[in-house]
Design a protein around this motif. Structure first.
Motif, PDB file in Angstrom:
ATOM      1  N   ARG A 101       0.842  -1.206   0.000  1.00 43.35           N
ATOM      2  CA  ARG A 101       0.000   0.000   0.000  1.00 43.35           C
ATOM      3  C   ARG A 101       0.878   1.257   0.000  1.00 43.35           C
ATOM      4  NH1 ARG A 101      -5.066  -0.088   0.819  1.00 43.35           N
ATOM      5  NH2 ARG A 101      -5.051  -2.073   1.918  1.00 43.35           N
ATOM      6  N   THR A 102       1.923   1.257   0.816  1.00 44.60           N
ATOM      7  CA  THR A 102       2.846   2.400   0.867  1.00 44.60           C
ATOM      8  C   THR A 102       3.548   2.570  -0.470  1.00 44.60           C
ATOM      9  OG1 THR A 102       3.175   2.064   3.246  1.00 44.60           O
ATOM     10  CG2 THR A 102       4.844   3.358   2.085  1.00 44.60           C
ATOM     11  N   LEU A 103       4.031   1.470  -1.054  1.00 48.26           N
ATOM     12  CA  LEU A 103       4.668   1.520  -2.371  1.00 48.26           C
ATOM     13  C   LEU A 103       3.717   2.124  -3.399  1.00 48.26           C
ATOM     14  CD1 LEU A 103       6.864   0.726  -4.480  1.00 48.26           C
ATOM     15  CD2 LEU A 103       5.723  -1.514  -4.602  1.00 48.26           C
ATOM     16  N   GLN A 104       2.479   1.673  -3.400  1.00 48.88           N
ATOM     17  CA  GLN A 104       1.506   2.172  -4.371  1.00 48.88           C
ATOM     18  C   GLN A 104       1.231   3.665  -4.182  1.00 48.88           C
ATOM     19  OE1 GLN A 104      -1.449  -0.823  -3.482  1.00 48.88           O
ATOM     20  NE2 GLN A 104      -0.976  -1.962  -5.365  1.00 48.88           N
ATOM     21  N   ARG A 105       1.204   4.099  -2.952  1.00 45.19           N
ATOM     22  CA  ARG A 105       1.005   5.535  -2.675  1.00 45.19           C
ATOM     23  C   ARG A 105       2.185   6.332  -3.241  1.00 45.19           C
ATOM     24  NH1 ARG A 105       2.760   8.276   1.531  1.00 45.19           N
ATOM     25  NH2 ARG A 105       3.052   6.435   2.822  1.00 45.19           N
ATOM     26  N   PHE A 106       3.400   5.842  -3.024  1.00 46.91           N
ATOM     27  CA  PHE A 106       4.572   6.514  -3.575  1.00 46.91           C
ATOM     28  C   PHE A 106       4.558   6.495  -5.098  1.00 46.91           C
ATOM     29  CE2 PHE A 106       6.999   5.482   0.523  1.00 46.91           C
ATOM     30  CZ  PHE A 106       6.803   6.753   1.040  1.00 46.91           C
ATOM     31  N   LEU A 107       4.131   5.384  -5.692  1.00 45.94           N
ATOM     32  CA  LEU A 107       4.046   5.310  -7.147  1.00 45.94           C
ATOM     33  C   LEU A 107       3.056   6.339  -7.690  1.00 45.94           C
ATOM     34  CD1 LEU A 107       4.145   1.433  -7.648  1.00 45.94           C
ATOM     35  CD2 LEU A 107       5.869   3.077  -8.461  1.00 45.94           C
ATOM     36  N   PRO A 115       4.299  11.717 -15.572  1.00 47.43           N
ATOM     37  CA  PRO A 115       3.023  11.130 -16.004  1.00 47.43           C
ATOM     38  C   PRO A 115       3.160   9.905 -16.905  1.00 47.43           C
ATOM     39  CG  PRO A 115       3.030  13.513 -16.325  1.00 47.43           C
ATOM     40  CD  PRO A 115       4.423  13.114 -15.948  1.00 47.43           C
ATOM     41  N   SER A 116       4.361   9.606 -17.402  1.00 47.94           N
ATOM     42  CA  SER A 116       4.523   8.417 -18.239  1.00 47.94           C
ATOM     43  C   SER A 116       4.620   7.133 -17.404  1.00 47.94           C
ATOM     44  CB  SER A 116       5.742   8.557 -19.149  1.00 47.94           C
ATOM     45  OG  SER A 116       6.905   8.777 -18.393  1.00 47.94           O
ATOM     46  N   ILE A 117       4.719   7.273 -16.075  1.00 46.11           N
ATOM     47  CA  ILE A 117       4.692   6.102 -15.199  1.00 46.11           C
ATOM     48  C   ILE A 117       3.280   5.513 -15.261  1.00 46.11           C
ATOM     49  CG2 ILE A 117       4.828   5.280 -12.803  1.00 46.11           C
ATOM     50  CD1 ILE A 117       6.870   7.536 -12.297  1.00 46.11           C
ATOM     51  N   ALA A 133       4.393  -0.279 -13.333  1.00 47.08           N
ATOM     52  CA  ALA A 133       4.968   0.980 -12.853  1.00 47.08           C
ATOM     53  C   ALA A 133       6.377   0.762 -12.295  1.00 47.08           C
ATOM     54  CB  ALA A 133       4.059   1.597 -11.795  1.00 47.08           C
ATOM     55  N   VAL A 134       6.550  -0.309 -11.557  1.00 46.74           N
ATOM     56  CA  VAL A 134       7.867  -0.631 -10.984  1.00 46.74           C
ATOM     57  C   VAL A 134       8.867  -0.881 -12.106  1.00 46.74           C
ATOM     58  CG1 VAL A 134       9.131  -2.430  -9.724  1.00 46.74           C
ATOM     59  CG2 VAL A 134       7.035  -1.457  -8.751  1.00 46.74           C
ATOM     60  N   ARG A 135       8.483  -1.670 -13.088  1.00 44.61           N
ATOM     61  CA  ARG A 135       9.396  -1.975 -14.194  1.00 44.61           C
ATOM     62  C   ARG A 135       9.772  -0.702 -14.967  1.00 44.61           C
ATOM     63  NH1 ARG A 135       9.875  -7.490 -15.644  1.00 44.61           N
ATOM     64  NH2 ARG A 135       8.619  -8.818 -14.281  1.00 44.61           N
ATOM     65  N   TYR A 136       8.828   0.191 -15.138  1.00 43.25           N
ATOM     66  CA  TYR A 136       9.106   1.456 -15.829  1.00 43.25           C
ATOM     67  C   TYR A 136      10.165   2.242 -15.055  1.00 43.25           C
ATOM     68  CZ  TYR A 136       8.598   6.099 -17.770  1.00 43.25           C
ATOM     69  OH  TYR A 136       8.867   7.315 -18.351  1.00 43.25           O
ATOM     70  N   ILE A 137       9.979   2.369 -13.762  1.00 43.36           N
ATOM     71  CA  ILE A 137      10.927   3.129 -12.936  1.00 43.36           C
ATOM     72  C   ILE A 137      12.294   2.449 -12.916  1.00 43.36           C
ATOM     73  CG2 ILE A 137      11.434   3.835 -10.550  1.00 43.36           C
ATOM     74  CD1 ILE A 137       8.418   4.534 -10.328  1.00 43.36           C
ATOM     75  N   VAL A 158      10.740   6.499  -4.170  1.00 40.63           N
ATOM     76  CA  VAL A 158      10.610   7.533  -3.130  1.00 40.63           C
ATOM     77  C   VAL A 158      11.187   8.863  -3.626  1.00 40.63           C
ATOM     78  CG1 VAL A 158      11.399   8.242  -0.832  1.00 40.63           C
ATOM     79  CG2 VAL A 158      10.470   5.944  -1.181  1.00 40.63           C
ATOM     80  N   ARG A 159      12.337   8.815  -4.297  1.00 44.24           N
ATOM     81  CA  ARG A 159      12.922  10.054  -4.828  1.00 44.24           C
ATOM     82  C   ARG A 159      11.970  10.727  -5.806  1.00 44.24           C
ATOM     83  NH1 ARG A 159      17.139   8.885  -7.909  1.00 44.24           N
ATOM     84  NH2 ARG A 159      17.269   6.711  -7.381  1.00 44.24           N
ATOM     85  N   LEU A 160      11.322   9.953  -6.682  1.00 48.11           N
ATOM     86  CA  LEU A 160      10.351  10.530  -7.622  1.00 48.11           C
ATOM     87  C   LEU A 160       9.135  11.096  -6.882  1.00 48.11           C
ATOM     88  CD1 LEU A 160      10.412   8.012 -10.590  1.00 48.11           C
ATOM     89  CD2 LEU A 160      10.924  10.448 -10.694  1.00 48.11           C
ATOM     90  N   ALA A 161       8.696  10.394  -5.855  1.00 46.29           N
ATOM     91  CA  ALA A 161       7.558  10.883  -5.068  1.00 46.29           C
ATOM     92  C   ALA A 161       7.917  12.215  -4.404  1.00 46.29           C
ATOM     93  CB  ALA A 161       7.153   9.852  -4.023  1.00 46.29           C
ATOM     94  N   ARG A 162       9.128  12.315  -3.879  1.00 46.01           N
ATOM     95  CA  ARG A 162       9.572  13.578  -3.258  1.00 46.01           C
ATOM     96  C   ARG A 162       9.607  14.695  -4.283  1.00 46.01           C
ATOM     97  NH1 ARG A 162      14.727  11.403  -0.630  1.00 46.01           N
ATOM     98  NH2 ARG A 162      13.909  10.184   1.086  1.00 46.01           N
ATOM     99  N   GLN A 163      10.055  14.383  -5.512  1.00 46.09           N
ATOM    100  CA  GLN A 163      10.096  15.402  -6.558  1.00 46.09           C
ATOM    101  C   GLN A 163       8.706  15.966  -6.812  1.00 46.09           C
ATOM    102  OE1 GLN A 163      11.832  13.831 -10.141  1.00 46.09           O
ATOM    103  NE2 GLN A 163      13.832  13.533  -9.201  1.00 46.09           N
ATOM    104  N   SER A 164       7.711  15.097  -6.798  1.00 42.43           N
ATOM    105  CA  SER A 164       6.351  15.579  -7.062  1.00 42.43           C
ATOM    106  C   SER A 164       5.873  16.476  -5.926  1.00 42.43           C
ATOM    107  CB  SER A 164       5.392  14.418  -7.281  1.00 42.43           C
ATOM    108  OG  SER A 164       5.076  13.770  -6.062  1.00 42.43           O
ATOM    109  N   ARG A 165       6.304  16.182  -4.702  1.00 45.35           N
ATOM    110  CA  ARG A 165       5.915  17.019  -3.548  1.00 45.35           C
ATOM    111  C   ARG A 165       6.550  18.385  -3.620  1.00 45.35           C
ATOM    112  NH1 ARG A 165       7.700  12.655   0.661  1.00 45.35           N
ATOM    113  NH2 ARG A 165       6.517  10.953  -0.203  1.00 45.35           N
ATOM    114  N   THR A 166       7.824  18.434  -4.010  1.00 47.19           N
ATOM    115  CA  THR A 166       8.517  19.731  -4.063  1.00 47.19           C
ATOM    116  C   THR A 166       8.111  20.550  -5.274  1.00 47.19           C
ATOM    117  OG1 THR A 166      10.441  18.719  -5.136  1.00 47.19           O
ATOM    118  CG2 THR A 166      10.510  18.892  -2.743  1.00 47.19           C
ATOM    119  N   ALA A 167       7.684  19.855  -6.339  1.00 43.52           N
ATOM    120  CA  ALA A 167       7.254  20.573  -7.545  1.00 43.52           C
ATOM    121  C   ALA A 167       5.856  21.154  -7.376  1.00 43.52           C
ATOM    122  CB  ALA A 167       7.275  19.637  -8.749  1.00 43.52           C
ATOM    123  N   GLY A 168       5.057  20.498  -6.507  1.00 47.33           N
ATOM    124  CA  GLY A 168       3.662  20.905  -6.327  1.00 47.33           C
ATOM    125  C   GLY A 168       3.557  21.961  -5.361  1.00 47.33           C
TER     126      GLY A 168
END
Length: 168
Positions: A101-107, A115-117, A133-137, A158-168
């Protein structure tokens, strides 16, 4: 040395050093350079291992034991962002649980940054969409494309998830 195995050692040492100021922070860049050697030597010194700066079997076993004991003792209520630390077990297709569930939230958060994920729902089951999604990343980050989430794949998500937080 360079590569995925070095990044794995660096990731584990980086987490350990976050909780232990006797271990210097290690940069996760895949290069077994002076920074990594210093981290390994400090770790070996602290845990009574021969201070060689080389990650032999004995050193690796102690690193993983210490890492796992840290992960087991972390509570998200105590340490904000604790869920960003790799949960200590490999995640793969068909598995279920809170780690999934945590992984999916981060994805989902990562998809905001890229958005291509492939889109993922938070179901708690490692399904085909999560696998895609995992294979894409993995492919985008130069990791083995196997759909299995280990420490380096987790870190990339997690790094990609953080990027989305800082960009938003």
């Amino acid at each position: 040395d360079t590569g995925v195995q070095v990044r794995l050692i660096q990731y584990y040492l980086a987490v350990i050093s976050y909780f232990d100021n006797e271990i210097p922070q290690v940069v996760i860049d895949g290069n077994f350079d002076g920074n990594t050697v210093a981290g390994v030597r400090a770790f070996q010194r602290k845990y009574g291992l021969p201070e060689t700066g080389v990650v032999d079997r004995q050193t690796w076993n102690v690193i993983t034991r210490i890492y796992n004991s840290i992960v087991q003792g972390i509570s998200p209520e105590i340490i904000p962002g604790a869920d960003e630390i790799y949960p200590g077990r490999f995640l793969s297709l068909g598995m279920e649980g809170e780690d999934i569930r945590t992984l999916q939230r981060f994805l989902q958060e990562a998809r905001s940054a890229d958005p291509s994920i492939p889109a993922v729902e938070t179901t708690g089951t490692f399904d085909q969409a999560t696998d895609a999604a995992v294979r894409y990343i993995q492919a985008q980050n130069g990791l083995p494309v196997n759909g299995i989430v280990g420490p380096l794949t987790w870190d990339a998500v997690v790094r990609l998830a953080r990027q989305s937080r800082t960009a938003g």
